[in-house]
Design a protein around this motif. Structure first.
Motif, PDB file in Angstrom:
ATOM      1  N   GLN A  18       0.832  -1.201   0.000  1.00  0.00           N
ATOM      2  CA  GLN A  18       0.000   0.000   0.000  1.00  0.00           C
ATOM      3  C   GLN A  18       0.865   1.248   0.000  1.00  0.00           C
ATOM      4  N   LEU A  19       1.938   1.224   0.797  1.00  0.00           N
ATOM      5  CA  LEU A  19       2.847   2.364   0.820  1.00  0.00           C
ATOM      6  C   LEU A  19       3.512   2.551  -0.534  1.00  0.00           C
ATOM      7  N   ALA A  20       3.923   1.432  -1.137  1.00  0.00           N
ATOM      8  CA  ALA A  20       4.607   1.524  -2.425  1.00  0.00           C
ATOM      9  C   ALA A  20       3.702   2.083  -3.506  1.00  0.00           C
ATOM     10  N   LEU A  21       2.419   1.779  -3.422  1.00  0.00           N
ATOM     11  CA  LEU A  21       1.480   2.285  -4.420  1.00  0.00           C
ATOM     12  C   LEU A  21       1.156   3.755  -4.203  1.00  0.00           C
ATOM     13  N   GLY A  22       1.659   4.331  -3.112  1.00  0.00           N
ATOM     14  CA  GLY A  22       1.473   5.761  -2.898  1.00  0.00           C
ATOM     15  C   GLY A  22       0.109   6.108  -2.356  1.00  0.00           C
ATOM     16  N   LYS A  23      -0.324   5.440  -1.322  1.00  0.00           N
ATOM     17  CA  LYS A  23      -1.609   5.758  -0.709  1.00  0.00           C
ATOM     18  C   LYS A  23      -1.587   7.210  -0.228  1.00  0.00           C
ATOM     19  N   ARG A  24      -2.512   8.039  -0.713  1.00  0.00           N
ATOM     20  CA  ARG A  24      -2.461   9.473  -0.488  1.00  0.00           C
ATOM     21  C   ARG A  24      -2.959   9.836   0.899  1.00  0.00           C
ATOM     22  N   GLU A  25      -2.222  10.755   1.526  1.00  0.00           N
ATOM     23  CA  GLU A  25      -2.633  11.265   2.823  1.00  0.00           C
ATOM     24  C   GLU A  25      -3.580  12.444   2.608  1.00  0.00           C
ATOM     25  N   HIS A  26      -4.466  12.660   3.558  1.00  0.00           N
ATOM     26  CA  HIS A  26      -5.396  13.775   3.483  1.00  0.00           C
ATOM     27  C   HIS A  26      -5.129  14.744   4.621  1.00  0.00           C
ATOM     28  N   TYR A  27      -5.196  16.019   4.310  1.00  0.00           N
ATOM     29  CA  TYR A  27      -4.968  17.071   5.288  1.00  0.00           C
ATOM     30  C   TYR A  27      -6.182  17.989   5.269  1.00  0.00           C
ATOM     31  N   SER A  28      -6.595  18.477   6.417  1.00  0.00           N
ATOM     32  CA  SER A  28      -7.789  19.305   6.473  1.00  0.00           C
ATOM     33  C   SER A  28      -7.516  20.594   7.230  1.00  0.00           C
ATOM     34  N   PHE A  29      -8.288  21.614   6.875  1.00  0.00           N
ATOM     35  CA  PHE A  29      -8.266  22.877   7.608  1.00  0.00           C
ATOM     36  C   PHE A  29      -9.645  23.514   7.509  1.00  0.00           C
ATOM     37  N   ASP A  30      -9.936  24.421   8.437  1.00  0.00           N
ATOM     38  CA  ASP A  30     -11.267  25.001   8.542  1.00  0.00           C
ATOM     39  C   ASP A  30     -11.292  26.434   8.012  1.00  0.00           C
ATOM     40  N   VAL A  31     -12.409  26.780   7.379  1.00  0.00           N
ATOM     41  CA  VAL A  31     -12.577  28.084   6.740  1.00  0.00           C
ATOM     42  C   VAL A  31     -13.904  28.686   7.197  1.00  0.00           C
ATOM     43  N   ALA A  32     -13.907  29.993   7.436  1.00  0.00           N
ATOM     44  CA  ALA A  32     -15.148  30.696   7.771  1.00  0.00           C
ATOM     45  C   ALA A  32     -15.287  31.931   6.887  1.00  0.00           C
ATOM     46  N   GLU A  33     -16.530  32.307   6.633  1.00  0.00           N
ATOM     47  CA  GLU A  33     -16.808  33.581   5.941  1.00  0.00           C
ATOM     48  C   GLU A  33     -17.760  34.407   6.795  1.00  0.00           C
ATOM     49  N   VAL A  34     -17.382  35.658   7.026  1.00  0.00           N
ATOM     50  CA  VAL A  34     -18.190  36.585   7.822  1.00  0.00           C
ATOM     51  C   VAL A  34     -18.497  37.798   6.947  1.00  0.00           C
ATOM     52  N   LYS A  35     -19.797  38.093   6.769  1.00  0.00           N
ATOM     53  CA  LYS A  35     -20.182  39.256   5.963  1.00  0.00           C
ATOM     54  C   LYS A  35     -21.295  40.036   6.668  1.00  0.00           C
ATOM     55  N   PRO A  36     -20.895  40.988   7.536  1.00  0.00           N
ATOM     56  CA  PRO A  36     -21.909  41.776   8.238  1.00  0.00           C
ATOM     57  C   PRO A  36     -22.553  42.855   7.364  1.00  0.00           C
ATOM     58  N   HIS A  37     -21.939  43.124   6.187  1.00  0.00           N
ATOM     59  CA  HIS A  37     -22.408  44.120   5.225  1.00  0.00           C
ATOM     60  C   HIS A  37     -21.989  45.525   5.686  1.00  0.00           C
ATOM     61  N   TYR A  38     -21.884  46.418   4.711  1.00  0.00           N
ATOM     62  CA  TYR A  38     -21.478  47.780   5.068  1.00  0.00           C
ATOM     63  C   TYR A  38     -22.562  48.509   5.861  1.00  0.00           C
ATOM     64  N   GLY A  39     -23.758  47.903   5.927  1.00  0.00           N
ATOM     65  CA  GLY A  39     -24.810  48.483   6.750  1.00  0.00           C
ATOM     66  C   GLY A  39     -24.600  48.276   8.240  1.00  0.00           C
TER      67      GLY A  39
END
Length: 358
Positions: A18-39
């Protein structure tokens, strides 16, 4: 004993293969979006937004996108900032991203994107552009046609995986009203940034029901491929239209999208309540971005950089798998030859002496 040895050795060999075949590792991170508006102009509402962003920082979110946050804010420790502003004759609109230093490094800006907290419009206490500077104006579309639609972006390196990532944030024009409105400067900047890199878009798309961001970009002449856009079918985020009798969100406008086939966006969620309670405010979104590990690409100049290194297990896993395959063949062949031998009762006794002659 042979069976036990074969079973244990077989498991080890499977792992090595499995290692030789290059089993891919996964990495994660978190994202947020904040939009209070110009109002969002009430001091109490602005403070609630500051407190909420501070909470996201304390949770160590990886990327915090701030759209139309047009008031001062303290520089959060452990984060660098990128941002841009689209300034017209009367108004200016801004897009800023806070990026966690422990997880990402800044490689290059997209267009005239500003880097560093001091350069962030409004947040640092400085206005975006007065008077407007066309050379530094970050507008997705023609201001005279669609108004102020800002963007910013950068090439980032995800430290854990070595992936070179293109981040683009901003507010897109309404696609139904302005179907062909992207400037060539914006299209060229995104194409150049995303070439051979995964593209992460954190945007107010101004889309409504079910249409994907990739479809919008395609209509504008920019083809994106292998995009993960769960917000297209998620909870609505836009907008606080209380003044028009609709305090509830009705449109799936705010999106976190990953294109390029090098991962996916997971766990896309929408906050249930507004923060500032301003007119036209959007609900905050959060998502987890999962990346696959880096592979060599032409943008990586240093052969010792993380994206050019072959992971340790892959090098030695291949050699180990060759040895294990030979070992397994030897074991199987031994078992086969043993099964073909006569049973013990039919074998001659090796230590029996011949009978004495009388």
């Amino acid at each position: 004993m042979t069976k036990v040895t074969f079973s244990c050795g077989g498991l080890l060999c499977i792992g090595a293969i499995q290692l030789a075949l290059g089993k891919r590792e996964h990495y994660s991170f978190d994202v947020a979006e904040v939009k209070p508006h110009y109002g969002c102009t009430e001091p109490s509402g602005q403070q609630r937004v500051r407190d909420f962003v501070g909470q996201l920082v304390s949770e160590e979110l990886s990327i915090i996108t701030l759209l139309q946050v047009e008031f001062e804010m303290d520089h959060p420790e452990g984060y660098f900032a990128i941002g841009g502003a689209c300034a017209g004759s009367q108004h200016e609109d801004v897009a800023v991203a806070l990026v966690r230093e422990e997880e990402f490094s800044f490689a290059a800006p997209l267009g005239a994107t500003q880097h560093g907290w001091y350069n962030m419009p409004y947040l640092s206490g400085k206005l975006a552009q007065q008077p407007p500077d066309p050379a530094r104006s970050m507008c997705i579309s023609n201001i005279k046609v669609v108004g102020e639609r800002p963007y910013a972006g950068a090439i980032l390196t995800h430290k854990a995986s070595g992936v070179s990532l293109c981040l683009v944030i901003g507010t897109l024009p309404h696609p139904s009203a302005f179907p062909k409105s992207f400037t060539m400067d914006f299209v060229d900047a995104v194409q150049s940034c995303a070439q051979d890199r995964p593209l992460l878009l954190v945007v107010d798309s101004n889309l409504v029901y079910g249409q994907t961001v990739a479809e919008t970009f395609s209509e504008q002449g920019l083809d994106l491929h292998d995009c993960s856009d769960p917000g297209a079918f998620g909870a609505p985020t836009c907008c606080n239209d209380s003044l028009m009798g609709h305090p509830e969100s009705r449109y799936q406008s705010d999106r976190t999208v990953l294109c390029g086939g090098r991962g996916a966006v997971k766990d896309f969620t929408v906050k249930k309540d507004y923060i500032c309670n301003a007119p036209e405010e959007h609900l905050t979104t959060r998502a987890t971005v999962k990346l696959t590990e880096a592979v060599p690409n032409k943008h990586t100049e240093d052969e010792n950089s993380p994206s050019m290194r072959v992971p340790f297990p892959h090098i030695y896993g291949f050699s180990a798998s060759i040895f294990c395959l030979a070992w397994c063949y030897w074991i199987c062949d031994s078992c086969r030859r043993r099964s073909e031998e006569p049973p013990d009762s039919a074998r001659p006794l090796l230590n029996t002496r011949p009978p004495r002659e009388p």
